[in-house]
Write an enzyme that holds these catalytic residues in place. Sequence first.
Site, PDB file in Angstrom:
ATOM      1  N   CYS A  56       7.095  29.508  21.342  1.00 57.30           N
ATOM      2  CA  CYS A  56       7.636  28.728  22.455  1.00 57.30           C
ATOM      3  C   CYS A  56       6.843  28.891  23.750  1.00 57.30           C
ATOM      4  O   CYS A  56       7.170  28.256  24.750  1.00 57.30           O
ATOM      5  CB  CYS A  56       9.099  29.093  22.676  1.00 57.30           C
ATOM      6  SG  CYS A  56      10.076  28.900  21.190  1.00 57.30           S
ATOM      7  N   HIS A  97      10.596  26.820  29.743  1.00 56.53           N
ATOM      8  CA  HIS A  97      10.906  26.581  28.332  1.00 56.53           C
ATOM      9  C   HIS A  97      12.421  26.402  28.208  1.00 56.53           C
ATOM     10  O   HIS A  97      13.202  27.075  28.876  1.00 56.53           O
ATOM     11  CB  HIS A  97      10.431  27.775  27.507  1.00 56.53           C
ATOM     12  CG  HIS A  97      10.917  27.746  26.099  1.00 56.53           C
ATOM     13  ND1 HIS A  97      10.842  26.617  25.314  1.00 56.53           N
ATOM     14  CD2 HIS A  97      11.524  28.702  25.325  1.00 56.53           C
ATOM     15  CE1 HIS A  97      11.374  26.877  24.133  1.00 56.53           C
ATOM     16  NE2 HIS A  97      11.792  28.128  24.110  1.00 56.53           N
ATOM     17  N   ASN A 127      16.055  23.030  21.852  1.00 55.62           N
ATOM     18  CA  ASN A 127      14.854  23.846  22.018  1.00 55.62           C
ATOM     19  C   ASN A 127      13.731  23.267  21.150  1.00 55.62           C
ATOM     20  O   ASN A 127      13.828  23.277  19.930  1.00 55.62           O
ATOM     21  CB  ASN A 127      15.190  25.288  21.588  1.00 55.62           C
ATOM     22  CG  ASN A 127      13.999  26.229  21.679  1.00 55.62           C
ATOM     23  OD1 ASN A 127      12.849  25.803  21.776  1.00 55.62           O
ATOM     24  ND2 ASN A 127      14.272  27.522  21.612  1.00 55.62           N
TER      25      ASN A 127
HETATM   26  O1  UT7 Z   1      12.836  29.784  21.960  1.00 56.61           O
HETATM   27  C1  UT7 Z   1      13.094  30.979  21.264  1.00 56.61           C
HETATM   28  C2  UT7 Z   1      13.890  31.885  22.103  1.00 56.61           C
HETATM   29  N1  UT7 Z   1      15.289  31.787  21.746  1.00 56.61           N
HETATM   30  C3  UT7 Z   1      16.213  32.136  22.631  1.00 56.61           C
HETATM   31  O2  UT7 Z   1      15.913  32.445  23.753  1.00 56.61           O
HETATM   32  C4  UT7 Z   1      17.640  32.206  22.192  1.00 56.61           C
HETATM   33  C5  UT7 Z   1      18.327  33.395  22.845  1.00 56.61           C
HETATM   34  N2  UT7 Z   1      19.678  33.619  22.383  1.00 56.61           N
HETATM   35  C6  UT7 Z   1      20.714  32.807  22.718  1.00 56.61           C
HETATM   36  O3  UT7 Z   1      20.515  31.804  23.379  1.00 56.61           O
HETATM   37  C7  UT7 Z   1      22.108  33.194  22.291  1.00 56.61           C
HETATM   38  O4  UT7 Z   1      22.072  34.508  21.801  1.00 56.61           O
HETATM   39  C8  UT7 Z   1      22.726  32.253  21.221  1.00 56.61           C
HETATM   40  C9  UT7 Z   1      23.059  30.900  21.855  1.00 56.61           C
HETATM   41  C10 UT7 Z   1      21.758  32.063  20.072  1.00 56.61           C
HETATM   42  C11 UT7 Z   1      24.009  32.847  20.657  1.00 56.61           C
HETATM   43  O5  UT7 Z   1      24.948  33.063  21.718  1.00 56.61           O
HETATM   44  P1  UT7 Z   1      25.702  34.460  21.837  1.00 56.61           P
HETATM   45  O6  UT7 Z   1      26.648  34.336  22.950  1.00 56.61           O
HETATM   46  O7  UT7 Z   1      24.634  35.523  21.957  1.00 56.61           O
HETATM   47  O8  UT7 Z   1      26.483  34.566  20.487  1.00 56.61           O
HETATM   48  P2  UT7 Z   1      26.434  35.748  19.390  1.00 56.61           P
HETATM   49  O9  UT7 Z   1      25.184  35.657  18.592  1.00 56.61           O
HETATM   50  O10 UT7 Z   1      26.740  37.044  20.060  1.00 56.61           O
HETATM   51  O11 UT7 Z   1      27.673  35.357  18.485  1.00 56.61           O
HETATM   52  C12 UT7 Z   1      29.004  35.429  18.971  1.00 56.61           C
HETATM   53  C13 UT7 Z   1      29.930  34.885  17.930  1.00 56.61           C
HETATM   54  C14 UT7 Z   1      29.734  35.499  16.541  1.00 56.61           C
HETATM   55  O12 UT7 Z   1      30.987  35.570  15.914  1.00 56.61           O
HETATM   56  P3  UT7 Z   1      31.785  36.971  15.845  1.00 56.61           P
HETATM   57  O13 UT7 Z   1      30.857  37.917  15.137  1.00 56.61           O
HETATM   58  O14 UT7 Z   1      32.018  37.363  17.276  1.00 56.61           O
HETATM   59  O15 UT7 Z   1      33.007  36.605  15.122  1.00 56.61           O
HETATM   60  C15 UT7 Z   1      28.901  34.473  15.822  1.00 56.61           C
HETATM   61  O16 UT7 Z   1      29.076  34.513  14.431  1.00 56.61           O
HETATM   62  O17 UT7 Z   1      29.715  33.484  17.770  1.00 56.61           O
HETATM   63  C16 UT7 Z   1      29.464  33.196  16.406  1.00 56.61           C
HETATM   64  N3  UT7 Z   1      28.542  32.076  16.333  1.00 56.61           N
HETATM   65  C17 UT7 Z   1      28.959  30.807  16.327  1.00 56.61           C
HETATM   66  N4  UT7 Z   1      30.182  30.254  16.380  1.00 56.61           N
HETATM   67  C18 UT7 Z   1      30.272  28.919  16.361  1.00 56.61           C
HETATM   68  C19 UT7 Z   1      27.190  32.111  16.285  1.00 56.61           C
HETATM   69  N5  UT7 Z   1      26.706  30.856  16.243  1.00 56.61           N
HETATM   70  C20 UT7 Z   1      27.779  30.030  16.270  1.00 56.61           C
HETATM   71  C21 UT7 Z   1      27.937  28.630  16.250  1.00 56.61           C
HETATM   72  N6  UT7 Z   1      29.182  28.126  16.302  1.00 56.61           N
HETATM   73  N7  UT7 Z   1      26.881  27.804  16.197  1.00 56.61           N
END
Ligand code: UT7
Length: 368
Positions: free
Chosen positions: A128, A295, A325
């Site tokens: 990216c 980005h 993204n």
């Molecule tokens: O260009 C490459 C660089 N990439 C990035 O910079 C991405 C950086 N990361 C992020 O933007 C965030 O970490 C995400 C948007 C990917 C995820 O957000 P988060 O607030 O960090 O969520 P999480 O991974 O901590 O997940 C929280 C909960 C989990 O459920 P439990 O374990 O709390 O029950 C996940 O399973 O949300 C769940 N979850 C979802 N729920 C509904 C993860 N993805 C989804 C989804 N829909 N799509």
Amino acid sequence: MAPEGKGKAVGSVIIGSGKSLPERVVTNDELGQIVDTTDEWIVPRTGIHTRHIAVHETGTDLGAQASARALGLEAGGWLREKAIDPASIDMIICPTLTADAHFPSQAALIRERIGAVNAVCFDMSCACSGCVYGTSTADMLLAASAADIAAAKAAGRPPRPNPLRRILVVATERLSRLGDWNDRATCILFGDGAGAVVMEWRDDADGMLSSYMENTDDADHVLWCDSAFCDRPLPFDAVSDEAARAAAEAPCDPYMRMAGQAVFKFATSAMVRCIEEALSRAQLSPEDVALYVPHQANERIIRYAAKKMGMPSERFQVTIDHTGNVSGASALIALNEALVEGKLAVGDIALMAGFGGGLTAGACAFRI
Ligand code: UT7
């Protein structure tokens, strides 16, 4: 405009910009029919409402269209002055993770499509950060070539072969092909598209003011995609039939994987660090930048950077709502939209920042 005397002109000027987005728009509700997710989860967590997915377009189609628009061969792009002859392009650099072929390079396939008959071509794998790595590399090559042309003239010798005056940087991505459509943590984030700029060396012009690139080891594999080759056994391996069979049957994960929270942490600190470094190298203050073009990985990362920089969030270009993204193409698409919409005018200072797999990161400040 930056105050008089601020910023250091080094001569690589953006003279054209273009983008291309696939026809098919996919909504969050549609994703909710594929994986266990909702619009209510996706929007506040990421800022994404829709993304474009290349159902029938290839990376070459998208890259060639973005390039044609940057050259003024097709309507819809931004031109500093007039249309650019593709035969005047000396080099094509293509940051991409999803080239249509291992070889020829994606850049070479785009060259053929747009008729850049004099261009030498290569691809770049920097995830990216492609927007910054691509334009910064182009700037360094243009500056080195200009210095050699000047030295050759002074010494009365011919310049080195392949003098460079114009470079097309075109990032084209189809992350939809690397994503696991059963993995809700990643498949909701990415989109497809291409962004392009034509950079020209001018002895008397302000252009790229500074650039900064960095790489950190990804020892914990927080952002990773294995090669599609995997470790298939070779006829030279001194292994038993059984071991060879086991290796051949070993699971090969063809999809990108991401530890979201770890990457989020890296992204927020890297973005601010790189912006500060690019500003400091150009002797600019945050207020001198008319528009930050980051980005587009997560709107929350962009808002965090704006807050840390003490800048209003309107100074940061956001396109993730309708693009998702698009990896290395993200910021080039965002830059194109800012130019076309008139958010940036000739004379303004802009700053691009990127971060991603590698772990790569960087930022560059430039005068439009
Ligand atoms: O260009 C490459 C660089 N990439 C990035 O910079 C991405 C950086 N990361 C992020 O933007 C965030 O970490 C995400 C948007 C990917 C995820 O957000 P988060 O607030 O960090 O969520 P999480 O991974 O901590 O997940 C929280 C909960 C989990 O459920 P439990 O374990 O709390 O029950 C996940 O399973 O949300 C769940 N979850 C979802 N729920 C509904 C993860 N993805 C989804 C989804 N829909 N799509």
